[in-house]
Design a protein around this motif. Structure first.
Motif, short mmCIF file in Angstrom:
data_model
loop_
_atom_site.label_atom_id
_atom_site.label_comp_id
_atom_site.label_asym_id
_atom_site.label_seq_id
_atom_site.Cartn_x
_atom_site.Cartn_y
_atom_site.Cartn_z
N VAL A 1 35.22 84.84 50.81
CA VAL A 1 34.42 84.53 51.99
C VAL A 1 32.93 84.37 51.73
CG1 VAL A 1 36.08 85.57 53.58
CG2 VAL A 1 34.21 86.96 52.66
N GLY A 2 32.49 84.64 50.51
CA GLY A 2 31.07 84.53 50.19
C GLY A 2 30.79 83.26 49.40
N SER A 3 29.62 83.23 48.83
CA SER A 3 29.21 82.10 47.99
C SER A 3 29.12 82.57 46.54
CB SER A 3 27.84 81.57 48.44
OG SER A 3 26.84 82.54 48.18
N THR A 4 28.95 81.64 45.62
CA THR A 4 28.79 82.04 44.23
C THR A 4 27.51 82.87 44.07
OG1 THR A 4 27.81 79.88 43.75
CG2 THR A 4 30.11 80.17 43.17
N GLU A 5 26.47 82.54 44.84
CA GLU A 5 25.25 83.34 44.79
C GLU A 5 25.52 84.77 45.24
OE1 GLU A 5 25.36 80.26 46.39
OE2 GLU A 5 24.44 79.19 44.72
N ASP A 6 26.38 84.91 46.26
CA ASP A 6 26.75 86.26 46.72
C ASP A 6 27.44 87.05 45.62
OD1 ASP A 6 25.76 85.74 49.30
OD2 ASP A 6 27.73 85.05 50.02
N LEU A 7 28.23 86.37 44.79
CA LEU A 7 28.88 87.04 43.66
C LEU A 7 27.86 87.61 42.69
CD1 LEU A 7 31.79 84.58 42.77
CD2 LEU A 7 32.04 86.94 43.57
N TYR A 8 26.84 86.80 42.37
CA TYR A 8 25.84 87.23 41.39
C TYR A 8 24.90 88.30 41.95
CZ TYR A 8 27.57 82.91 39.37
OH TYR A 8 28.38 81.91 38.90
N GLU A 9 24.68 88.28 43.26
CA GLU A 9 23.82 89.28 43.88
C GLU A 9 24.59 90.54 44.24
OE1 GLU A 9 22.10 87.25 47.22
OE2 GLU A 9 20.98 85.86 45.93
N GLY A 10 25.91 90.41 44.41
CA GLY A 10 26.74 91.54 44.82
C GLY A 10 27.49 92.16 43.66
N PRO A 11 28.80 91.92 43.59
CA PRO A 11 29.63 92.62 42.61
C PRO A 11 29.24 92.35 41.15
CG PRO A 11 30.96 91.05 43.87
CD PRO A 11 29.60 91.06 44.47
N LEU A 12 28.70 91.19 40.86
CA LEU A 12 28.33 90.88 39.48
C LEU A 12 26.84 91.08 39.21
CD1 LEU A 12 30.47 87.63 39.00
CD2 LEU A 12 31.01 89.96 38.27
N GLY A 13 26.13 91.63 40.19
CA GLY A 13 24.68 91.74 40.11
C GLY A 13 24.15 92.49 38.91
N LYS A 14 24.87 93.49 38.43
CA LYS A 14 24.35 94.28 37.31
C LYS A 14 24.86 93.78 35.95
CE LYS A 14 27.80 97.95 37.70
NZ LYS A 14 27.97 99.38 37.91
N TYR A 15 25.58 92.67 35.96
CA TYR A 15 26.12 92.12 34.72
C TYR A 15 25.39 90.84 34.33
CZ TYR A 15 29.84 95.35 35.86
OH TYR A 15 30.54 96.49 36.19
N ASP A 16 25.29 90.61 33.04
CA ASP A 16 24.69 89.38 32.52
C ASP A 16 25.80 88.34 32.42
OD1 ASP A 16 22.98 87.53 31.34
OD2 ASP A 16 23.26 88.35 29.33
N VAL A 17 25.84 87.44 33.39
CA VAL A 17 26.89 86.42 33.45
C VAL A 17 26.37 85.18 32.73
CG1 VAL A 17 28.37 85.06 34.98
CG2 VAL A 17 27.65 87.35 35.68
#
Length: 95
Positions: A39-55
């Motif tokens: 339900v989110g955007s790819t930006e939401d992924l990077y700011e949320g659950p993946l925020g602390k990881y270097d993708v």
């Protein structure tokens, strides 16, 4: 395309549940990741659950493609996936 996206989603799930999402509950990370993916955007992924990881760039490209596939689902199918996620989240609260 659909086969590779399914494989990627399964691989991400296995990585998350096998302990690579350290520092927080793996189930919580995985469910937050799936909810954001649905339900989110790819930006939401990077700011949320993946925020602390270097993708890296390749992983970002894969996530963008996967998100595009999910966004291309029939609305009824996407709604059913969201309902399933809510059901799973509800069952975790009971545990």
């Amino acid at each position: 395309m659909k086969g590779s996206s399914t494989f990627l989603l399964v691989a991400l799930g296995l990585l998350c549940t096998s302990g690579l999402a350290t520092g927080e509950d793996n189930n919580e990370f995985f469910m937050d990741f799936l909810q954001t993916l649905l339900v989110g955007s790819t930006e939401d992924l990077y700011e949320g659950p993946l925020g602390k990881y270097d993708v890296n760039a390749d992983a970002k490209a894969a996530l963008t493609e996967l998100k595009s596939c999910i966004d291309g689902l029939q609305p009824v199918h996407k709604a059913e996936l969201v309902k399933l996620l809510v059901q799973v989240l509800g069952s975790q609260d009971d545990a």
